[in-house]
Motif scaffolding. Structure first.
Motif, short mmCIF file in Angstrom:
data_model
loop_
_atom_site.label_atom_id
_atom_site.label_comp_id
_atom_site.label_asym_id
_atom_site.label_seq_id
_atom_site.Cartn_x
_atom_site.Cartn_y
_atom_site.Cartn_z
N VAL A 60 3.40 15.54 -4.92
CA VAL A 60 4.07 14.58 -5.81
C VAL A 60 3.11 13.54 -6.37
CG1 VAL A 60 6.20 14.88 -4.50
CG2 VAL A 60 4.76 12.87 -4.07
N LYS A 61 1.85 13.60 -5.97
CA LYS A 61 0.88 12.63 -6.47
C LYS A 61 0.80 12.69 -7.99
CE LYS A 61 -2.21 12.25 -2.47
NZ LYS A 61 -3.56 12.57 -1.92
N GLY A 62 0.81 11.50 -8.59
CA GLY A 62 0.74 11.42 -10.04
C GLY A 62 2.08 11.56 -10.72
N ARG A 63 3.10 11.95 -9.97
CA ARG A 63 4.44 12.12 -10.57
C ARG A 63 5.46 11.14 -9.98
NH1 ARG A 63 7.26 16.58 -9.80
NH2 ARG A 63 6.34 17.11 -7.75
N PHE A 64 5.34 10.84 -8.71
CA PHE A 64 6.29 9.95 -8.03
C PHE A 64 5.62 8.60 -7.76
CE2 PHE A 64 9.14 13.30 -5.72
CZ PHE A 64 9.31 13.97 -6.93
N SER A 97 0.85 -1.19 0.00
CA SER A 97 0.00 0.00 0.00
C SER A 97 0.88 1.24 0.00
CB SER A 97 -0.90 0.01 1.24
OG SER A 97 -1.74 -1.11 1.25
N THR A 98 0.46 2.24 -0.75
CA THR A 98 1.28 3.45 -0.89
C THR A 98 0.46 4.70 -0.59
OG1 THR A 98 0.80 3.61 -3.25
CG2 THR A 98 2.78 2.39 -2.61
N THR A 99 1.15 5.74 -0.20
CA THR A 99 0.54 7.05 -0.02
C THR A 99 1.59 8.12 -0.32
OG1 THR A 99 -0.76 8.43 1.48
CG2 THR A 99 1.08 7.23 2.45
#
Length: 113
Positions: free
Chosen positions: A62-66, A55-57
């Motif tokens: 940076v969402k959508g890029r990292f 699971s990631t957060t």
């Protein structure tokens, strides 16, 4: 446990880079691992987390890029960074989510505009 981050460098805005962090011991299987960054003159910021079940957060910036990922067999966590912007310039570190391990040297990312 020692944590050694690598893969930083100088990249133009819009470019990509992948960071790696190797642990000297097996901590990934029982910890949530994270990437942190510290820009010059600023405090350390948590960028991304990954649990031992994948699971990631991410922090909003940076969402959508990292993308954070991990290979527990290699005691390694990765951070794939795409569409980089100058504001991503910082020293990047990995640690568990409570930052309980000694901080390594980190790896410098510089994004030029």
């Amino acid at each position: 446990v020692q944590l050694q981050a690598s893969g930083g460098g100088l990249v133009q805005a819009g470019g990509s880079l992948r960071l790696s962090c190797v642990a000297s011991g097996n901590i990934f299987s029982r910890n949530v691992m994270g990437w942190y960054r510290q820009a010059a003159g600023k405090g350390r910021e948590l960028v991304a987390l990954i649990s031992n079940v994948g699971s990631t957060t991410y922090v909003d910036s940076v969402k959508g890029r990292f993308t954070i990922s991990a290979d527990m067999t290699r005691n390694t966590v990765y951070l794939q960074m795409n569409n980089l912007v100058p504001e991503d310039t910082a020293v990047y570190y990995c640690n568990d989510w409570t930052a309980s391990q000694p901080w390594g040297q980190g790896t410098q990312l510089t994004v030029s505009s």
